[in-house]
Design a protein around this motif. Structure first.
Motif, PDB file in Angstrom:
ATOM      1  N   THR A 149       0.837  -1.202   0.000  1.00 14.40           N
ATOM      2  CA  THR A 149       0.000   0.000   0.000  1.00 14.40           C
ATOM      3  C   THR A 149       0.872   1.252   0.000  1.00 14.40           C
ATOM      4  O   THR A 149       1.747   1.411   0.853  1.00 14.40           O
ATOM      5  CB  THR A 149      -0.918   0.009   1.233  1.00 14.40           C
ATOM      6  N   ALA A 150       0.645   2.116  -0.990  1.00 17.99           N
ATOM      7  CA  ALA A 150       1.465   3.319  -1.147  1.00 17.99           C
ATOM      8  C   ALA A 150       0.932   4.126  -2.321  1.00 17.99           C
ATOM      9  O   ALA A 150       0.098   3.651  -3.095  1.00 17.99           O
ATOM     10  CB  ALA A 150       2.927   2.947  -1.400  1.00 17.99           C
ATOM     11  N   VAL A 151       1.462   5.332  -2.449  1.00 15.58           N
ATOM     12  CA  VAL A 151       1.292   6.095  -3.686  1.00 15.58           C
ATOM     13  C   VAL A 151       2.449   5.700  -4.600  1.00 15.58           C
ATOM     14  O   VAL A 151       3.611   5.750  -4.189  1.00 15.58           O
ATOM     15  CB  VAL A 151       1.307   7.607  -3.428  1.00 15.58           C
ATOM     16  N   TYR A 152       2.108   5.289  -5.807  1.00 21.77           N
ATOM     17  CA  TYR A 152       3.106   4.846  -6.777  1.00 21.77           C
ATOM     18  C   TYR A 152       3.374   5.965  -7.782  1.00 21.77           C
ATOM     19  O   TYR A 152       2.432   6.513  -8.369  1.00 21.77           O
ATOM     20  CB  TYR A 152       2.637   3.586  -7.478  1.00 21.77           C
ATOM     21  N   TYR A 153       4.658   6.242  -7.978  1.00 24.77           N
ATOM     22  CA  TYR A 153       5.079   7.312  -8.871  1.00 24.77           C
ATOM     23  C   TYR A 153       5.881   6.761 -10.044  1.00 24.77           C
ATOM     24  O   TYR A 153       6.715   5.868  -9.876  1.00 24.77           O
ATOM     25  CB  TYR A 153       5.966   8.311  -8.121  1.00 24.77           C
ATOM     26  N   CYS A 154       5.652   7.360 -11.192  1.00 20.62           N
ATOM     27  CA  CYS A 154       6.420   7.059 -12.394  1.00 20.62           C
ATOM     28  C   CYS A 154       7.471   8.150 -12.556  1.00 20.62           C
ATOM     29  O   CYS A 154       7.189   9.325 -12.309  1.00 20.62           O
ATOM     30  CB  CYS A 154       5.465   7.046 -13.589  1.00 20.62           C
ATOM     31  N   ALA A 155       8.674   7.758 -12.979  1.00 23.15           N
ATOM     32  CA  ALA A 155       9.748   8.721 -13.152  1.00 23.15           C
ATOM     33  C   ALA A 155      10.495   8.445 -14.447  1.00 23.15           C
ATOM     34  O   ALA A 155      10.619   7.298 -14.872  1.00 23.15           O
ATOM     35  CB  ALA A 155      10.708   8.659 -11.970  1.00 23.15           C
ATOM     36  N   ALA A 156      11.005   9.521 -15.036  1.00 20.20           N
ATOM     37  CA  ALA A 156      11.772   9.406 -16.271  1.00 20.20           C
ATOM     38  C   ALA A 156      13.144  10.043 -16.086  1.00 20.20           C
ATOM     39  O   ALA A 156      13.289  11.044 -15.375  1.00 20.20           O
ATOM     40  CB  ALA A 156      11.040  10.091 -17.420  1.00 20.20           C
ATOM     41  N   SER A 157      14.136   9.452 -16.726  1.00 22.89           N
ATOM     42  CA  SER A 157      15.498   9.973 -16.651  1.00 22.89           C
ATOM     43  C   SER A 157      15.889  10.585 -17.987  1.00 22.89           C
ATOM     44  O   SER A 157      15.466  10.119 -19.037  1.00 22.89           O
ATOM     45  CB  SER A 157      16.461   8.839 -16.297  1.00 22.89           C
ATOM     46  N   LYS A 158      16.720  11.619 -17.925  1.00 21.46           N
ATOM     47  CA  LYS A 158      17.230  12.238 -19.151  1.00 21.46           C
ATOM     48  C   LYS A 158      18.256  11.352 -19.832  1.00 21.46           C
ATOM     49  O   LYS A 158      18.500  11.480 -21.025  1.00 21.46           O
ATOM     50  CB  LYS A 158      17.871  13.595 -18.833  1.00 21.46           C
ATOM     51  N   VAL A 159      18.898  10.469 -19.083  1.00 21.49           N
ATOM     52  CA  VAL A 159      19.942   9.645 -19.655  1.00 21.49           C
ATOM     53  C   VAL A 159      19.352   8.317 -20.125  1.00 21.49           C
ATOM     54  O   VAL A 159      18.308   7.875 -19.654  1.00 21.49           O
ATOM     55  CB  VAL A 159      21.078   9.399 -18.640  1.00 21.49           C
ATOM     56  N   ASP A 160      20.068   7.698 -21.061  1.00 17.78           N
ATOM     57  CA  ASP A 160      19.580   6.426 -21.591  1.00 17.78           C
ATOM     58  C   ASP A 160      20.529   5.270 -21.310  1.00 17.78           C
ATOM     59  O   ASP A 160      20.382   4.204 -21.885  1.00 17.78           O
ATOM     60  CB  ASP A 160      19.335   6.543 -23.091  1.00 17.78           C
TER      61      ASP A 160
END
Length: 121
Positions: free
Chosen positions: A91-102
């Protein structure tokens, strides 16, 4: 402006499943390493899973290995988190994240607003 937008959260009983989605606009999605994080009440945000640009390399927190699976569809600018055998401690708030690097798992430059997942016992 890069903007990840999560969806798919909800309430589920222990042992059940949910699938989260995150659509990313404003950047070449296929060149972004993507990740999922979560924050439970009273706790710090923690890493859950990440996936490299081609989808061939993934990384998971020990607490979710074997139960949660990250994947991506570059044609749809979307990253997914399939969650099986859910536990109340998920149970939690789930966050999506993106990185500038590949080429690495982080740093994480862009964050969504989060989606709530509640697992009842």
């Amino acid at each position: 402006q890069v903007q990840p937008v999560e969806s798919g959260g909800g309430v589920v009983q222990a042992g059940g499943s949910l699938k989260l989605s995150c659509v990313v606009s404003g950047r070449a999605f296929s060149r972004s390493v993507m990740g999922w994080f979560r924050q439970a009440p009273g706790k710090e945000r923690e890493f859950v899973a990440a996936i490299r640009t081609s989808g061939g390399t993934t990384r998971y927190a020990d607490s979710v290995k074997g139960r949660l699976t990250i994947s991506r569809d570059n044609a749809k600018n979307t990253v997914y988190l399939q969650m099986n055998t859910l536990k109340p401690e998920d149970t939690a708030v789930y966050y999506c994240a993106a990185s500038k690097v590949d080429y690495a798992f982080g740093p994480w430059d862009y964050w969504g607003q989060g989606t709530q997942v509640t697992v009842s016992s």
